[in-house]
Design an enzyme around this catalytic site. Structure first.
Site: not given
Ligand code: NAD
Length: 500
Positions: A241-243, A246, A264, A298
């Site tokens: 997903g998104s940083t 994360g 990821e 991504c």
């Protein structure tokens, strides 16, 4: 019927799903229900359950019990392979059904969805082979009275949190490899796209996977995802997903049991085009790289870094390609680009386009929502006169928005490519092997393409450098990622006593 005019119809009513714990489908009962509307058609298509933290506890407990009693981990690799191969065969029979619900919830073109789901069959087949070949190492050089073994063991209970852009593909880039070594899984799909993860649970049950080895809890990230991240009986989380999320995953792991993590995250991926490339091929690749899945990818090639001598002519070629993409009803076989999956993402893309204009970039094409009568669509968009410090050149937009930056030398191209917090993927286009190889060695990204983009197979590990993540998925590395290494040192013969 002519393939170009084939169009599937919408469901007459939304399909209702329960969630999946210990081999059983659990209906919503008193819980809240999410009604998902097709992002391309604005009609309700699925109903899924808003699970509670108590449901997460139940799913983790089922996975824990299934792992600890070794009903799956204790089987031989050949037996696990047999289940994975049966799952592959059942998946092949249900490709059309899975693709249909993926398209309805996500908005991606049906032909693309079918291609993705078909590709997942091969992932189960590959993982079956890897279940049989996974092995450790031995040291037979530690003396006549000893032997050392390096063993790989499944890590235990693995939480798999997935996003909405490739709900089934991303799931299958992980689950078969996680199962190959004997782990138990609790999957948490995006609340917008849960249907196909629940269909996989049905397939795995039918394939003979023991109850409790694959569980699915549905619901939002902050409630269901967070409960899983903080759960002390979860040994590892694979998060895609998104940083931004994360970071929350890493913090939750530190706060709870230091669970192992696979991450990821986002990307801002360069497409580096040299003047000596086949510019027609490169233009097609660059257009595909930014418009595939409407840029909600991504690994989208969102930064075009092109040699100045051909920059203007190349930009025209790319624009010509982008203008001819068939955007429209994703249930139409001929459609190449579908809808923007969520309303929040739609707003974010349009906001970035406004920011690009406000910061002084030139809007060369697109830049607006497309009115197709219903649904959310955004026209392929290109910005020129972009400088590396602009927001649109730095942030992951996650939409069909391409920024163009010219370069003069190879060193400058590499520097621009690496001038990002991310390191997920990159492409180079050149007919000169020296140029292509020099760039491939120096660009810091987990996936690198030469004269192509968004390509490869399940044998290749995927993952990112820098803020794009930790660890690798798929292939043998994707199996090993979900194992712990245990070294075993065995002594035999009489012991030389330490105390006389
Ligand atoms: P997101 O981070 O908002 O959500 C991803 C998943 O995490 C969803 O299931 C969501 O419900 C869950 N989640 C959200 N908050 C959570 C929390 N606090 N605790 C636990 N779970 C939580 O991302 P998204 O908007 O669904 O997806 C888009 C992003 O995903 C993009 O940044 C994209 O680059 C990234 N992505 C990366 C890859 C990759 O392989 N690197 C692949 C696809 C998408």
């Amino acid at each position: 019927m002519d393939q170009q005019t084939t169009r599937l119809s919408l469901p007459s009513e939304p399909r209702t799903f329960g969630f999946h714990v210990d081999g059983r489908d659990v209906p919503a009962g008193e819980r809240e229900v999410f009604v998902r509307h097709s992002p391309a058609h604005d009609v309700p298509v699925t109903r899924t359950v808003a699970c509670t933290p108590a449901d997460v506890d139940d799913a983790v407990a089922a996975a824990r019990a299934a792992f600890d009693d070794r009903r799956w981990a204790g089987l031989g690799g050949a037996d696990r392979a047999a289940v994975l191969l049966r799952a592959a065969a059942l998946l092949r029979e249900r490709v059309d059904e899975i693709a249909y619900w993926e398209t309805l919830e996500n908005g991606k073109p049906i032909a693309q969805a079918r291609g993705e789901v078909s590709g997942c069959v091969g992932m189960f087949e590959l993982a079956a082979g890897l279940a049989r070949t996974l092995h450790g190492d031995t040291f037979n050089n530690v003396g006549d009275d000893a032997l050392s073994l390096v063993m790989r063991e499944p890590v235990g209970v693995v939480g798999v949190v997935t996003p909405w852009n490739f709900p089934f593909l991303i799931l299958c880039e992980r689950v078969p490899y996680i199962l190959a070594s004997g782990n138990a899984v609790v999957a948490k799909p995006s609340e917008f796209t849960s249907a196909t993860t629940l269909i996989l649970a049905d397939i795995l049950r039918a394939a003979g996977l023991p109850a409790g080895v694959f569980n699915v809890v549905t619901g939002t990230g902050p409630t269901v995802g967070q409960a899983m991240l903080e759960h002390r009986d979860v040994d590892m989380v694979s998060f895609t997903g998104s940083t931004r999320t994360g970071r929350a995953v890493v913090e939750a792991s530190a706060r709870s049991n230091f669970k192992k993590l696979g991450l990821e995250l986002g990307g801002k991926n360069p497409q580096i085009v040299f003047a000596d490339a086949d510019l027609d091929d490169a233009a097609d690749g660059v257009a595909f790289g930014i418009a595939f899945n409407s840029g909600q990818c991504c690994v989208s090639g969102s930064r075009l870094i092109v040699e100045r001598a051909v920059a203007d002519a190349f930009a025209r070629k790319v624009a010509d390609k982008l203008a001819r993409i068939r955007t429209g009803d994703p249930l139409d076989e001929a459609t190449q680009a579908g809808a923007i999956t969520t309303e929040a993402q739609n707003r974010a893309i349009l906001d970035y386009i406004e920011k690009g204009k406000a910061e002084g970039a030139t809007l060369a094409m697109g830049g607006t929502a497309m009115d197709l009568g219903r649904g959310r669509f955004i026209a392929p968009t290109v910005f020129t006169d972009v400088t590396p410090d602009m927001t649109i050149a730095r942030d992951e937009i996650f939409g069909p928005v391409l920024t163009i930056l010219p370069f003069d030398t190879l060193d400058e191209a590499v520097e621009m490519a690496n001038d990002t917090e991310y390191g997920l993927a990159a492409s180079v286009w050149s007919k000169d092997i020296d140029t292509a190889m020099a760039v491939s060695r120096r660009v810091r990204a987990g996936r690198f393409w030469v004269n192509t983009t968004l390509a490869g197979g399940p044998e290749l590990p995927i993952g990112g450098f820098k803020a794009s993540g930790w660890g690798r998925e798929a292939g043998m590395m994707g199996v090993e990622e979900y194992t712990q290494v245990k070294s075993v040192h065995i002594a035999f013969g009489p012991r030389q006593h330490w105390i006389d």
